[in-house]
Design a protein around this motif. Structure first.
Motif, PDB file in Angstrom:
ATOM      1  N   ASN A 124       0.813  -1.215   0.000  1.00  0.00           N
ATOM      2  CA  ASN A 124       0.000   0.000   0.000  1.00  0.00           C
ATOM      3  C   ASN A 124       0.846   1.265   0.000  1.00  0.00           C
ATOM      4  O   ASN A 124       0.515   2.241  -0.672  1.00  0.00           O
ATOM      5  CB  ASN A 124      -0.942   0.006   1.201  1.00  0.00           C
ATOM      6  CG  ASN A 124      -2.075  -0.982   1.044  1.00  0.00           C
ATOM      7  OD1 ASN A 124      -2.472  -1.325  -0.061  1.00  0.00           O
ATOM      8  ND2 ASN A 124      -2.595  -1.455   2.163  1.00  0.00           N
ATOM      9  N   GLU A 125       1.928   1.252   0.734  1.00  0.00           N
ATOM     10  CA  GLU A 125       2.766   2.451   0.875  1.00  0.00           C
ATOM     11  C   GLU A 125       3.725   2.653  -0.291  1.00  0.00           C
ATOM     12  O   GLU A 125       3.899   3.771  -0.764  1.00  0.00           O
ATOM     13  CB  GLU A 125       3.562   2.364   2.182  1.00  0.00           C
ATOM     14  CG  GLU A 125       4.524   3.509   2.415  1.00  0.00           C
ATOM     15  CD  GLU A 125       3.841   4.797   2.857  1.00  0.00           C
ATOM     16  OE1 GLU A 125       4.512   5.842   2.831  1.00  0.00           O
ATOM     17  OE2 GLU A 125       2.670   4.767   3.223  1.00  0.00           O
ATOM     18  N   HIS A 126       4.349   1.604  -0.778  1.00  0.00           N
ATOM     19  CA  HIS A 126       5.433   1.757  -1.737  1.00  0.00           C
ATOM     20  C   HIS A 126       5.092   1.282  -3.145  1.00  0.00           C
ATOM     21  O   HIS A 126       5.348   1.998  -4.112  1.00  0.00           O
ATOM     22  CB  HIS A 126       6.696   1.049  -1.227  1.00  0.00           C
ATOM     23  CG  HIS A 126       7.140   1.570   0.098  1.00  0.00           C
ATOM     24  ND1 HIS A 126       7.654   2.839   0.275  1.00  0.00           N
ATOM     25  CD2 HIS A 126       7.129   1.007   1.327  1.00  0.00           C
ATOM     26  CE1 HIS A 126       7.945   3.037   1.550  1.00  0.00           C
ATOM     27  NE2 HIS A 126       7.629   1.935   2.212  1.00  0.00           N
ATOM     28  N   VAL A 127       4.548   0.101  -3.278  1.00  0.00           N
ATOM     29  CA  VAL A 127       4.246  -0.415  -4.620  1.00  0.00           C
ATOM     30  C   VAL A 127       3.161   0.432  -5.272  1.00  0.00           C
ATOM     31  O   VAL A 127       3.310   0.877  -6.420  1.00  0.00           O
ATOM     32  CB  VAL A 127       3.840  -1.910  -4.571  1.00  0.00           C
ATOM     33  CG1 VAL A 127       3.451  -2.405  -5.958  1.00  0.00           C
ATOM     34  CG2 VAL A 127       4.975  -2.754  -3.990  1.00  0.00           C
ATOM     35  N   LEU A 128       2.087   0.700  -4.534  1.00  0.00           N
ATOM     36  CA  LEU A 128       1.009   1.504  -5.126  1.00  0.00           C
ATOM     37  C   LEU A 128       1.431   2.959  -5.321  1.00  0.00           C
ATOM     38  O   LEU A 128       0.961   3.617  -6.247  1.00  0.00           O
ATOM     39  CB  LEU A 128      -0.258   1.402  -4.283  1.00  0.00           C
ATOM     40  CG  LEU A 128      -0.905   0.020  -4.311  1.00  0.00           C
ATOM     41  CD1 LEU A 128      -2.108  -0.036  -3.377  1.00  0.00           C
ATOM     42  CD2 LEU A 128      -1.303  -0.380  -5.728  1.00  0.00           C
ATOM     43  N   TYR A 129       2.332   3.463  -4.493  1.00  0.00           N
ATOM     44  CA  TYR A 129       2.879   4.806  -4.715  1.00  0.00           C
ATOM     45  C   TYR A 129       3.625   4.855  -6.049  1.00  0.00           C
ATOM     46  O   TYR A 129       3.434   5.776  -6.850  1.00  0.00           O
ATOM     47  CB  TYR A 129       3.807   5.210  -3.567  1.00  0.00           C
ATOM     48  CG  TYR A 129       4.615   6.445  -3.907  1.00  0.00           C
ATOM     49  CD1 TYR A 129       4.058   7.708  -3.796  1.00  0.00           C
ATOM     50  CD2 TYR A 129       5.933   6.337  -4.374  1.00  0.00           C
ATOM     51  CE1 TYR A 129       4.795   8.839  -4.130  1.00  0.00           C
ATOM     52  CE2 TYR A 129       6.665   7.458  -4.704  1.00  0.00           C
ATOM     53  CZ  TYR A 129       6.096   8.707  -4.585  1.00  0.00           C
ATOM     54  OH  TYR A 129       6.804   9.816  -4.933  1.00  0.00           O
ATOM     55  N   GLU A 130       4.488   3.878  -6.289  1.00  0.00           N
ATOM     56  CA  GLU A 130       5.229   3.842  -7.560  1.00  0.00           C
ATOM     57  C   GLU A 130       4.267   3.725  -8.742  1.00  0.00           C
ATOM     58  O   GLU A 130       4.471   4.342  -9.786  1.00  0.00           O
ATOM     59  CB  GLU A 130       6.229   2.688  -7.580  1.00  0.00           C
ATOM     60  CG  GLU A 130       7.375   2.827  -6.606  1.00  0.00           C
ATOM     61  CD  GLU A 130       8.342   3.960  -6.916  1.00  0.00           C
ATOM     62  OE1 GLU A 130       8.266   4.602  -7.987  1.00  0.00           O
ATOM     63  OE2 GLU A 130       9.205   4.217  -6.052  1.00  0.00           O
ATOM     64  N   PHE A 131       3.212   2.945  -8.564  1.00  0.00           N
ATOM     65  CA  PHE A 131       2.218   2.776  -9.626  1.00  0.00           C
ATOM     66  C   PHE A 131       1.486   4.093  -9.889  1.00  0.00           C
ATOM     67  O   PHE A 131       1.275   4.485 -11.035  1.00  0.00           O
ATOM     68  CB  PHE A 131       1.250   1.668  -9.219  1.00  0.00           C
ATOM     69  CG  PHE A 131       0.482   1.047 -10.347  1.00  0.00           C
ATOM     70  CD1 PHE A 131       0.941   1.051 -11.658  1.00  0.00           C
ATOM     71  CD2 PHE A 131      -0.720   0.411 -10.089  1.00  0.00           C
ATOM     72  CE1 PHE A 131       0.226   0.455 -12.679  1.00  0.00           C
ATOM     73  CE2 PHE A 131      -1.451  -0.191 -11.093  1.00  0.00           C
ATOM     74  CZ  PHE A 131      -0.984  -0.163 -12.397  1.00  0.00           C
ATOM     75  N   LEU A 132       1.104   4.791  -8.829  1.00  0.00           N
ATOM     76  CA  LEU A 132       0.470   6.105  -8.970  1.00  0.00           C
ATOM     77  C   LEU A 132       1.403   7.073  -9.679  1.00  0.00           C
ATOM     78  O   LEU A 132       1.003   7.789 -10.601  1.00  0.00           O
ATOM     79  CB  LEU A 132       0.064   6.651  -7.602  1.00  0.00           C
ATOM     80  CG  LEU A 132      -0.468   8.093  -7.585  1.00  0.00           C
ATOM     81  CD1 LEU A 132      -1.794   8.186  -8.321  1.00  0.00           C
ATOM     82  CD2 LEU A 132      -0.611   8.581  -6.149  1.00  0.00           C
TER      83      LEU A 132
END
Length: 189
Positions: free
Chosen positions: A11-19
């Motif tokens: 939630n914090e890192h993978v989805l941030y990179e995706f966003l």
């Protein structure tokens, strides 16, 4: 990593990179000033490489998190071939991520919007497959909709976090009557 740590990391890192990949691609497609394009190009490249490495289990097994760390929570571990993007990734590394001798001034040998879209499509496909492959008891714990903001709305700004994991996004959308509105989106905990 524990299940809670894996969820928090995703939630914090993978989805941030995706966003950030989606947002920077959105900005690149708008083609504003050259300086803004260059800044978004660098941002896209960092997120694309991070997600490529994550999805391909690249990096140091002792210190880097990758998709294999989520293996016990998945019912399918397939991913798309990397053949469409390995050349593009090599250009990204040469052109943006390293001060190497392979950097070029020749325009048709540089990364362009077509290659950016190819890389983004590969990441999109593999992230969709990954999220779909998570077990039914694991998937709802992820904030996958957080990364969807860039595809549903025009991101205006990402506000500074007030605490870890609390970053909010200023976004804009058009109402059914055609009026442009701006709103803040804060992720659920």
């Amino acid at each position: 990593m524990t299940d809670d740590e894996l969820i928090d990391y995703f939630n914090e890192h993978v989805l941030y990179e995706f966003l950030m990949l989606r947002y920077s691609k959105q900005c690149l497609e708008e083609g504003e000033t050259q300086l803004r394009w260059n800044a978004m190009f660098a941002a896209f490249n960092v997120s694309a490489r991070n997600l490529y490495d994550f999805l391909n289990n690249n990096g140091d097994r002792g210190t880097d998190v990758n998709v294999d760390d989520y293996k016990r929570h998945r019912n399918d571990t397939r991913r798309d071939s990397t053949s469409d993007v390995t050349g593009t990734l090599g250009l990204l590394n040469a052109q943006c991520l390293h001060m190497g001798k392979r950097r070029t001034k020749v325009a048709d040998k540089k990364i362009n919007l077509d290659r950016i879209c190819t890389m983004a499509a590969w990441v999109e496909s593999n992230m969709a497959n990954l999220i779909t492959s998570f077990n039914d008891d694991f998937r709802p714990k992820l904030r996958s909709d957080w990364a969807d903001l860039a595809t549903r709305n025009r991101i205006v700004d990402v506000l500074s976090p007030t605490s870890p994991s609390s970053c909010s996004v200023m976004s804009s959308a058009t109402t059914s009557s055609g009026q442009m509105i701006q709103f803040e989106i804060v992720p659920k905990k």
